[in-house]
Design a protein around this motif. Structure first.
Motif, PDB file in Angstrom:
ATOM      1  N   ALA A  73       0.756  -1.138   0.059  1.00 21.10           N
ATOM      2  CA  ALA A  73      -0.021   0.020   0.050  1.00 21.10           C
ATOM      3  C   ALA A  73       1.039   1.261   0.017  1.00 21.10           C
ATOM      4  O   ALA A  73       0.547   2.355  -0.528  1.00 21.10           O
ATOM      5  N   THR A  74       2.132   1.235   0.475  1.00 22.71           N
ATOM      6  CA  THR A  74       2.856   2.412   1.093  1.00 22.71           C
ATOM      7  C   THR A  74       4.370   2.112   0.348  1.00 22.71           C
ATOM      8  O   THR A  74       4.731   0.914   0.720  1.00 22.71           O
ATOM      9  N   ARG A  75       4.948   3.190   0.170  1.00 20.73           N
ATOM     10  CA  ARG A  75       6.620   3.095  -0.215  1.00 20.73           C
ATOM     11  C   ARG A  75       7.369   2.437   1.202  1.00 20.73           C
ATOM     12  O   ARG A  75       8.314   1.789   1.055  1.00 20.73           O
ATOM     13  N   GLU A  77       6.174   0.604   3.614  1.00 21.28           N
ATOM     14  CA  GLU A  77       5.904  -0.701   3.805  1.00 21.28           C
ATOM     15  C   GLU A  77       6.881  -1.602   2.864  1.00 21.28           C
ATOM     16  O   GLU A  77       7.570  -2.615   3.313  1.00 21.28           O
ATOM     17  N   ALA A  78       7.009  -1.050   1.414  1.00 22.04           N
ATOM     18  CA  ALA A  78       7.877  -1.735   0.491  1.00 22.04           C
ATOM     19  C   ALA A  78       9.389  -1.626   0.954  1.00 22.04           C
ATOM     20  O   ALA A  78      10.125  -2.585   0.917  1.00 22.04           O
ATOM     21  N   ASP A  79       9.758  -0.367   1.414  1.00 24.10           N
ATOM     22  CA  ASP A  79      11.204  -0.224   1.798  1.00 24.10           C
ATOM     23  C   ASP A  79      11.563  -1.297   3.069  1.00 24.10           C
ATOM     24  O   ASP A  79      12.475  -1.875   3.076  1.00 24.10           O
ATOM     25  N   ALA A  80      10.409  -1.339   3.925  1.00 26.61           N
ATOM     26  CA  ALA A  80      10.723  -2.083   5.294  1.00 26.61           C
ATOM     27  C   ALA A  80      10.907  -3.621   4.777  1.00 26.61           C
ATOM     28  O   ALA A  80      11.795  -4.409   5.327  1.00 26.61           O
ATOM     29  N   TRP A  81      10.242  -4.176   3.667  1.00 29.42           N
ATOM     30  CA  TRP A  81      10.118  -5.579   3.238  1.00 29.42           C
ATOM     31  C   TRP A  81      11.648  -5.741   2.589  1.00 29.42           C
ATOM     32  O   TRP A  81      12.268  -6.926   2.704  1.00 29.42           O
ATOM     33  N   ARG A  94       4.648  -3.944  -6.843  1.00 24.91           N
ATOM     34  CA  ARG A  94       3.763  -2.934  -7.025  1.00 24.91           C
ATOM     35  C   ARG A  94       3.466  -2.103  -5.602  1.00 24.91           C
ATOM     36  O   ARG A  94       3.240  -2.677  -4.614  1.00 24.91           O
ATOM     37  N   ILE A  95       3.319  -0.932  -5.871  1.00 25.67           N
ATOM     38  CA  ILE A  95       3.113  -0.112  -4.644  1.00 25.67           C
ATOM     39  C   ILE A  95       2.274   1.013  -4.980  1.00 25.67           C
ATOM     40  O   ILE A  95       2.339   1.869  -5.883  1.00 25.67           O
ATOM     41  N   ASP A  96       1.100   0.969  -4.395  1.00 26.10           N
ATOM     42  CA  ASP A  96      -0.133   1.635  -4.569  1.00 26.10           C
ATOM     43  C   ASP A  96      -0.373   1.524  -6.113  1.00 26.10           C
ATOM     44  O   ASP A  96      -0.662   2.741  -6.709  1.00 26.10           O
ATOM     45  N   GLY A  97      -0.423   0.586  -6.877  1.00 24.47           N
ATOM     46  CA  GLY A  97      -0.735   0.485  -8.064  1.00 24.47           C
ATOM     47  C   GLY A  97       0.360   0.719  -9.097  1.00 24.47           C
ATOM     48  O   GLY A  97       0.340   0.544 -10.535  1.00 24.47           O
ATOM     49  N   LYS A  98       1.603   1.205  -8.547  1.00 23.98           N
ATOM     50  CA  LYS A  98       2.715   1.620  -9.267  1.00 23.98           C
ATOM     51  C   LYS A  98       3.812   0.318  -9.321  1.00 23.98           C
ATOM     52  O   LYS A  98       3.935  -0.008  -8.242  1.00 23.98           O
ATOM     53  N   GLY A  99       4.342   0.134 -10.839  1.00 30.10           N
ATOM     54  CA  GLY A  99       5.467  -0.687 -10.557  1.00 30.10           C
ATOM     55  C   GLY A  99       6.994  -0.269 -10.320  1.00 30.10           C
ATOM     56  O   GLY A  99       7.060   0.784 -10.310  1.00 30.10           O
ATOM     57  N   PHE A 100       7.665  -1.135  -9.521  1.00 33.76           N
ATOM     58  CA  PHE A 100       8.766  -0.944  -9.042  1.00 33.76           C
ATOM     59  C   PHE A 100       9.742  -2.227  -9.172  1.00 33.76           C
ATOM     60  O   PHE A 100       9.229  -3.238  -9.238  1.00 33.76           O
ATOM     61  N   LEU A 101      11.067  -1.990  -9.351  1.00 28.34           N
ATOM     62  CA  LEU A 101      12.118  -2.974  -9.431  1.00 28.34           C
ATOM     63  C   LEU A 101      12.905  -3.050  -8.138  1.00 28.34           C
ATOM     64  O   LEU A 101      13.532  -2.015  -7.941  1.00 28.34           O
ATOM     65  N   VAL A 102      13.372  -4.186  -7.616  1.00 27.54           N
ATOM     66  CA  VAL A 102      14.323  -4.420  -6.721  1.00 27.54           C
ATOM     67  C   VAL A 102      15.781  -4.040  -7.387  1.00 27.54           C
ATOM     68  O   VAL A 102      15.809  -5.232  -8.288  1.00 27.54           O
TER      69      VAL A 102
END
Length: 127
Positions: A73-75, A77-81, A94-102
């Protein structure tokens, strides 16, 4: 185009070389063509041509989908993961519907904006 395209490296390099000669040395086009030829040569040099051919076939498949590993849902949360050690280099999320790559940077993993195909297809040009 056939369903299982062959990659003739020498032919592609010859085409790139011909195209390169049509541009002034050092121009944007000349540099891009040189880079493309070098990329293909590098893939062959490190013996990854079969991997590239597989990727190429997948990319041409109209049903190709990028696997999204997780949704957040949020950046934050993703950063913590990512920091938890569960993320791996090149995972799509995907963060809030937007794609990201590790992505792996020296000494750490981080997130980079990487729109997913469905995001790119959704952007209709204004008339």
């Amino acid at each position: 185009m056939s369903k299982d395209p062959e990659i003739d490296v020498e032919d592609v390099l010859a085409v790139l070389d011909d195209a390169t000669h049509r541009h002034e040395k050092g121009s944007r086009e000349w540099t891009a063509l040189q880079l493309a030829a070098l990329c293909l040569t590098y893939v062959r040099h490190i013996n990854k041509l079969e991997d590239f051919a597989s990727y190429y076939r997948e990319a041409l498949d109209p049903n190709f989908k990028i696997k999204v590993e997780r949704d957040f849902a949020t950046r934050a949360e993703a950063d913590a993961w990512v920091q938890s050690g569960k993320a791996e280099d090149r995972m799509h999320i995907r963060i809030d519907g937007k794609g990201f790559l590790v992505v792996r940077l020296p000494g750490r993993l981080t997130l980079m904006v990487a729109p997913l195909p469905e995001e790119l297809n959704a952007e209709e040009p204004e008339e």
